[in-house]
Design an enzyme around this catalytic site. Structure first.
Site, PDB file in Angstrom:
ATOM      1  N   PRO A 406      24.467   0.505 -46.434  1.00 33.28           N
ATOM      2  CG  PRO A 406      26.117   2.030 -47.042  1.00 33.28           C
ATOM      3  CD  PRO A 406      25.574   0.675 -47.385  1.00 33.28           C
ATOM      4  CE1 TYR A 565      21.203  12.190 -51.425  1.00 33.92           C
ATOM      5  CE2 TYR A 565      22.326  10.072 -51.468  1.00 33.92           C
ATOM      6  CZ  TYR A 565      21.194  10.824 -51.218  1.00 33.92           C
ATOM      7  OH  TYR A 565      20.051  10.218 -50.755  1.00 33.92           O
ATOM      8  NE  ARG A 707      13.233  -1.545 -50.267  1.00 31.45           N
ATOM      9  CZ  ARG A 707      13.938  -0.789 -51.090  1.00 31.45           C
ATOM     10  NH1 ARG A 707      15.055  -1.271 -51.619  1.00 31.45           N
ATOM     11  NH2 ARG A 707      13.547   0.437 -51.393  1.00 31.45           N
TER      12      ARG A 707
END
Length: 769
Positions: A406, A565, A707
């Site tokens: 993700p 989060y 990446r």
């Protein structure tokens, strides 16, 4: 060449002696003095292993030393791994070793022949005095460097002690390979590292965790009793023969890292500057290479100051890489017990690749027969790299082990994914990965990180996602697409990443909520602590979003409980200071994330898998520990999680991650072994060779790469082409098949030797040419 005419060397180990010899050879007029507090025949340890790379550097810089070493080296190619009565041998490794005492003799002779003054049984003057009277002072005084400690405020050393005790011993016979032997005793696991260093001698290192060492009573034994006990424990490896010591003592390894290596005309070299665990055999290697680099920089630069700066700039990245590999190896042995139940050949492969320096591809070159045997035991069909073996999660079979991780794109409008997302995710699905994951998809407008975050709180958003899932299923059959659901918590209402990551919006902010009213950064908005009623509302938002995700056609759902989060904020003791049932102990901190998981699992189709992403450590004191991570993984698995996606950090702004290649994988490995749940490894996994190595070693089940997939959307297809693989684990889309051959590349010449002095004139002992 610098004007360093008078050189003082503190410490007569291999690094200091070799530096003295090289500098004298470069300039016979130099006055060089070496201080060594011990006698010339004293040495603590037995054999020294040098790599072919190091030997090549010595050969080009000083053929006299190289030829002397060549005459005494013992060479071998094999590594034997003995575990539970089974020995597996891997060849092609190319070791060279000799006795430490003989190495010192060679360097003593070389220094004397060149005119270096050697002062044995003599303490060096204080470095402050030496720096005043010499042009250059080289501190090569070892891991316990008094010089480093005298200037600790300048060098700023960090010295870390580790969990295992070990002792250096010797045996009066040569092992015929580098031998690793595992002993499972009533007190715990112990290991032997052994290798030959002469025609009639071997080094033997016995190592075990501190608690095992104490349980076995070694803390109460003297030197002779310890040696005798070790010989009995490893009697099979030794053929019943005794061990001997040389002022041997149990110790713990200390990793030394310095922020600076030089101060004025004083420079650190070898173990004084840095250490690397003996399990990758690099202490003497690094010291010798330091000497080569320092001598070359002094030869090339016009001043000592410039030379010392260049020396540190050249050597620091090499040393850092070696220390990362050594740390990985050290920690593998510290947690050896995790791997004992692996199939024997996989255990051997895991041990061989523990430092990440030896990889699957590298081992295939060294010993194809051994590697192919490991692959067969793992279940690889003939000619199939491990990464292209299928993996099943509930009713979903992934055709390979590659996951597009993700990655937040911050390119949605009102939470609606658009053409950018179609092209972004569609391109990576066409690129061959087994599973493509969306970015974190938010469950409410207030749960966004930025105004550009995608969502699933409306039917319009679900319809837009369906357009993407249908494209993937139609145009990239065999590729699964998963959705990651999350809520930003205290890290929301911030700018787009490229405008200022984690910086609060200058206007248009929305209120934040979190487990506790703690801002992420000093300039961040303070969130409101969630009430019981609000917890219920958010739980229902997750369930509603999951229902929309199911109707949108996603194959897998991941619950985001990482990176600080909202749900991650409940799990970490650094961000959850609640005093009600949702705080306090780990059980309390798990309560709300598990309630959300259960609500999502209840509406998510039974045959489709669910995973959970966690931060296995906060990289901060007082935060989530590796032990906590195992317990968190067990809890989610007990509630029906099919796999745990193991990330780390991003929970608190003051974190201090220990970056490096595949640096988060050990956390995934530990969860896989202790919790018995499939895992996804993430974090600086950048090559298909890494993926093959981690999968085959049994450290992870899937590898998620971020990446690399931004750099190359067709990363998996290219990995197949580069390995000449054309099986069912990957499929080139019909329009792309013409590009399935690896393009030709130009020639890449090998680098030249760092320092070549083969044709330099030999000085007389007086320094005259």
């Amino acid at each position: 060449m610098t004007g360093a005419r008078r050189v003082a060397v503190i410490g007569g180990g291999p690094g200091g002696l070799y530096a003295a010899a090289l500098l004298k050879r470069l300039d016979p007029t130099r006055e060089i003095t070496v201080w060594e507090r011990n006698a010339p025949e004293d040495t603590f340890g037995f054999g020294v292993v040098l790599s072919d790379e190091t030997l090549g550097g010595i050969e080009h810089a000083d053929p006299v030393v190289y030829q002397a070493l060549q005459r005494d080296f013992v060479r071998w190619d094999d590594i034997d791994i003995v575990h539970r009565g089974t020995r597996h041998t891997s060849g092609g490794h190319g070791f060279a070793a000799l006795g430490r005492r003989r190495l010192l003799q060679i360097l003593h002779e070389r220094c004397r022949s060149l005119g270096v003054e050697l002062r044995f049984r003599t303490e060096a003057p204080h470095p402050a005095r030496l720096t005043e009277t010499y042009d250059l002072v080289i501190a090569a005084d070892g891991v316990h460097s008094a010089t480093r400690e005298a200037y600790a405020h300048i060098f700023r050393p960090r010295v870390t002690s580790h969990r295992c005790r070990y002792i250096w011993l010797a045996a009066d016979f040569p092992f015929d390979a580098f031998r690793f032997e595992i002993a499972e005793t009533e007190h715990g696991v112990m290991q032997l590292h052994g290798y030959p260093y002469a025609a009639d001698s071997s080094t033997v290192i016995v190592e075990m965790r501190e608690e095992v060492w104490r349980a076995a009573g070694f803390d109460e034994l003297d030197e002779a009793e310890s040696v005798e006990r070790c010989a009995k424990i490893f009697a099979d490896a030794l053929g019943g023969r005794p061990l001997r010591s040389n002022k041997s003592a149990w110790t713990t390894f200390r990793t030394v890292v310095n922020e600076r290596w030089s101060h004025g005309n004083l420079v650190l070299l070898g173990d004084a500057a840095h250490t690397a665990h003996f399990s990758i055999g690099s202490g003497t290697k690094l010291a010798v290479e330091d000497a080569l680099g320092l001598a070359a920089c002094l030869q090339e630069r016009p001043s000592t100051a410039e030379a010392l700066t260049a020396y540190e700039e050249e050597r620091r990245p090499v040393v850092a890489s070696t220390q990362r590999a050594a740390r990985a190896s050290l920690e593998w042995f510290e947690h050896l017990g995790l791997h004992l139940d692996q199939p024997p050949r996989q255990f051997a492969f895991n041990l061989l690749t523990r430092s990440r320096r030896v990889t699957h591809a590298n081992l295939r070159l060294r010993d194809a027969r051994f590697t192919e045997a490991v692959e067969r035991e793992f279940g690889c069909p003939p000619g199939t790299p491990p990464m292209f073996t299928p993996f099943r999660l509930r009713g979903l079979t992934l055709r390979n082990r590659v996951v597009v991780s993700p990655m937040d794109m911050y390119s949605a409008v009102d939470g609606v994914p658009g053409d950018f997302h179609l092209v972004h995710l569609g391109a990576r699905a066409l690129g061959g990965a087994g599973l493509v994951m969306t970015e974190m998809v938010c469950v409410s407008p207030e749960g966004r990180i930025t105004p550009g975050c995608a969502g699933l709180w409306t039917g319009r958003q679900a319809d837009a996602w369906r357009r993407i899932t249908e494209f993937v299923h139609r145009q990239a059959p065999g590729t699964a697409i998963g959705v990651q659901l999350g809520h930003s918590g205290r890290k929301g209402s911030t700018k787009l990443m490229w405008e200022g990551m984690d910086e609060p919006l200058p206007e248009g902010n929305w209120p934040l909520v979190a487990a506790s009213p703690l801002p992420y950064r000093p300039d961040s908005q303070v969130p409101r602590e969630l009430s019981r009623a609000q917890l219920t509302d958010i739980r229902e938002q997750f369930a509603s979003a999951a229902g929309r995700a199911a109707r949108a056609g996603f194959d897998l759902l991941e619950l985001h409980c990482a990176h600080g989060y909202l749900l991650s904020g409940f799990l970490s003791p650094l961000t959850n200071h609640r005093t009600d049932a949702y705080g306090g102990s780990l059980e309390g901190r798990l309560r709300f994330p598990l309630e959300v998981f259960d609500a999502v699992r209840a509406v998510w189709p039974e045959e489709r898998p669910m995973t959970v992403r966690i931060s296995a450590t906060d990289w901060a004191e007082g935060g989530t520990t590796a032990e906590d991570a195992v317990a968190i993984a067990r809890a989610f698995a007990a509630h029906g999680a099919d796999a745990v996606d193991v990330s780390t950090g991003q929970v608190v702004a003051e974190e201090r991650p220990e970056y490096g290649r595949s640096y988060q994988t050990p956390f995934a490995d530990r969860i896989r072994q202790e919790a018995g749940v499939p895992v996804v490894a993430v974090g600086a996994i950048s090559s298909w060779d890494d993926v093959n190595s981690l999968i085959l070693a049994g450290r992870t089940d899937l590898c998620a790469l971020a990446r690399p997939h931004l750099y190359d959307p067709h990363w998996t297809l290219h990995a197949a082409a580069e390995q000449d693989y054309q099986g069912p684990g990957v499929a080139w889309p019909a329009p792309y098949r013409a590009g399935s051959r690896r393009p030709q590349t130009g020639r890449a010449d090998a680098p030249k030797p760092r320092l070549t002095l083969a044709h330099a004139a030999e000085p007389t002992p007086s320094g005259e040419v």
